[in-house]
Structures are given as structure tokens and as C-alpha cells.
Design a protein around this motif. Structure first.
Motif, short mmCIF file in Angstrom:
data_model
loop_
_atom_site.label_atom_id
_atom_site.label_comp_id
_atom_site.label_asym_id
_atom_site.label_seq_id
_atom_site.Cartn_x
_atom_site.Cartn_y
_atom_site.Cartn_z
N UNK A 129 0.82 -1.21 0.00
CA UNK A 129 0.00 0.00 0.00
C UNK A 129 0.86 1.26 0.00
N UNK A 130 2.02 1.19 0.62
CA UNK A 130 2.91 2.33 0.67
C UNK A 130 3.38 2.77 -0.71
N UNK A 131 3.54 1.79 -1.62
CA UNK A 131 3.92 2.13 -2.98
C UNK A 131 2.81 2.87 -3.70
N UNK A 132 1.57 2.47 -3.43
CA UNK A 132 0.43 3.18 -4.04
C UNK A 132 0.38 4.61 -3.50
N UNK A 133 0.64 4.76 -2.19
CA UNK A 133 0.70 6.10 -1.58
C UNK A 133 1.81 6.92 -2.23
N UNK A 171 5.91 0.87 -11.02
CA UNK A 171 6.61 0.24 -9.89
C UNK A 171 5.65 -0.11 -8.76
N UNK A 172 4.61 0.71 -8.57
CA UNK A 172 3.65 0.40 -7.50
C UNK A 172 2.91 -0.90 -7.80
N UNK A 173 2.54 -1.12 -9.06
CA UNK A 173 1.86 -2.37 -9.42
C UNK A 173 2.81 -3.57 -9.34
#
Length: 189
Positions: A129-133, A171-173
């Protein structure tokens, strides 16, 4: 209509982690291309939009004449003519079109960033979730940077910052896919 049971986010992602990974890879490659060719990216996007507006405007004018007796004839002609003229003008002067598009993209990136930040808060217990943030923050900052640098760097910053945003989204995915795959391996052991 059949009821489809809802799966927890982690389970749904774990089952389809390969699709998340593929999406991430495509976005990373696209983002790298946009960063490497920012002027070309800006002009290419502008030209595509110009063509869409011109064709859409011409079709709207044709539509107005194809439906006689409809009460919206004059307004259909007017909006079609505006879209056609605007599309042609942008096509023949894509630098000015890129400048106008810069403002639109700034607004889109800012809105996308805010939406991703809210999405991150919604999926917060999920791994990655931190990558999505992070992706949301980068998108929002990219939108703000485009807005505050306008108009001096509108031609190149559009492709560059949009490319960075697309790259980080990719990168988030990838991070979500790899986290789901790791969880799946742990559960099956």
C-alpha cells in the motif's frame, strides 16, 4: 444477475498477481520511453488529441445535418465547428496545443494523485500500500510542478513529468504483485 462473492483484496491480488506484474512492467517501459523523449511525448500526445477533436467535430457537424428537425441543430453545428477548428489549429501548431494540454495534464495528474492517496488509505493493511501512496504523492507533485512551471517549460516538462508518474505507477503495481506472490508462496508452504 448472479451474485459473485467478494474476495479480500489480498486474495484477489494473490490470484491475479501476474496481471498486476504485467501491468507494472508495461507502465515502467512506457514511463521510461516518455522520460527519454519528453518533447516527442508532448508533441505526439498533442497531435493525437488534435486529430481526435478534428474528426469528432467533423462527425458532429455531419450528424447535425443527418438528423433534420432535431432541436439541437444550431448547437450541434456550433460545438462541432469549435472542435473541428480547435483540432485543426492544434494540429498545425502543436507547441501551442502542448502548452494548453499542459494545463489539462497538470489537473489530471493532481486529481489522479489525490485519488491514489485515497486508494492507498483504503487498502492500507495490504502489502504494498505504501507504494500506491508513494505513486499518488508523485502524481500530485508532478501535477503541481507542471502548473507552477507553466508556460516556460510546457513543451518538455509535460512528457518528462508524465513519464515519471507513469514509471512510478508501474513500480507500485510491480510491488503489489511481488508482495501478493510472496504471500501466496508463504500460505502454500
Amino acid at each position: 444477475m448472479t451474485d459473485v462473492p467478494s474476495l479480500p483484496v489480498t486474495e484477489a491480488v494473490r490470484q491475479k498477481w501476474g496481471w498486476f506484474l504485467a501491468l507494472g512492467i508495461v507502465l515502467v517501459i512506457g514511463g521510461m520511453l516518455m522520460i527519454a523523449l519528453p518533447l516527442a511525448s508532448s508533441i505526439a500526445v498533442t497531435l493525437v488529441i488534435a486529430i481526435v477533436f478534428a474528426i469528432g467535430g467533423a462527425v458532429q457537424i455531419w450528424h447535425a445535418f443527418s438528423v433534420p428537425g432535431w432541436g439541437g441543430f444550431v448547437w450541434n453545428i456550433a460545438t462541432g465547428a469549435i472542435a473541428l477548428a480547435g483540432g485543426i489549429a492544434v494540429y498545425f501548431n502543436p507547441v501551442v496545443g502542448a502548452a494548453a494540454l499542459t494545463l489539462v495534464v497538470a489537473a489530471i495528474l493532481l486529481a489522479q494523485g489525490i485519488a491514489q492517496i485515497l486508494l492507498a488509505m483504503k487498502i492500507r493493511p495490504h502489502d504494498g500500500w505504501g507504494w500506491v501512496l508513494f505513486a499518488g504523492i508523485v502524481s500530485a507533485l508532478a501535477g503541481l510542478c507542471i502548473w507552477f512551471e507553466f508556460p516556460s517549460s510546457a513543451v518538455w516538462v509535460l512528457g518528462l513529468l508524465a513519464g515519471v508518474s507513469v514509471l512510478i505507477n508501474g513500480w507500485s503495481f510491480i510491488a503489489i504483485a511481488l508482495a501478493a506472490r510472496t504471500i501466496g508462496k508463504r500460505l502454500s508452504s
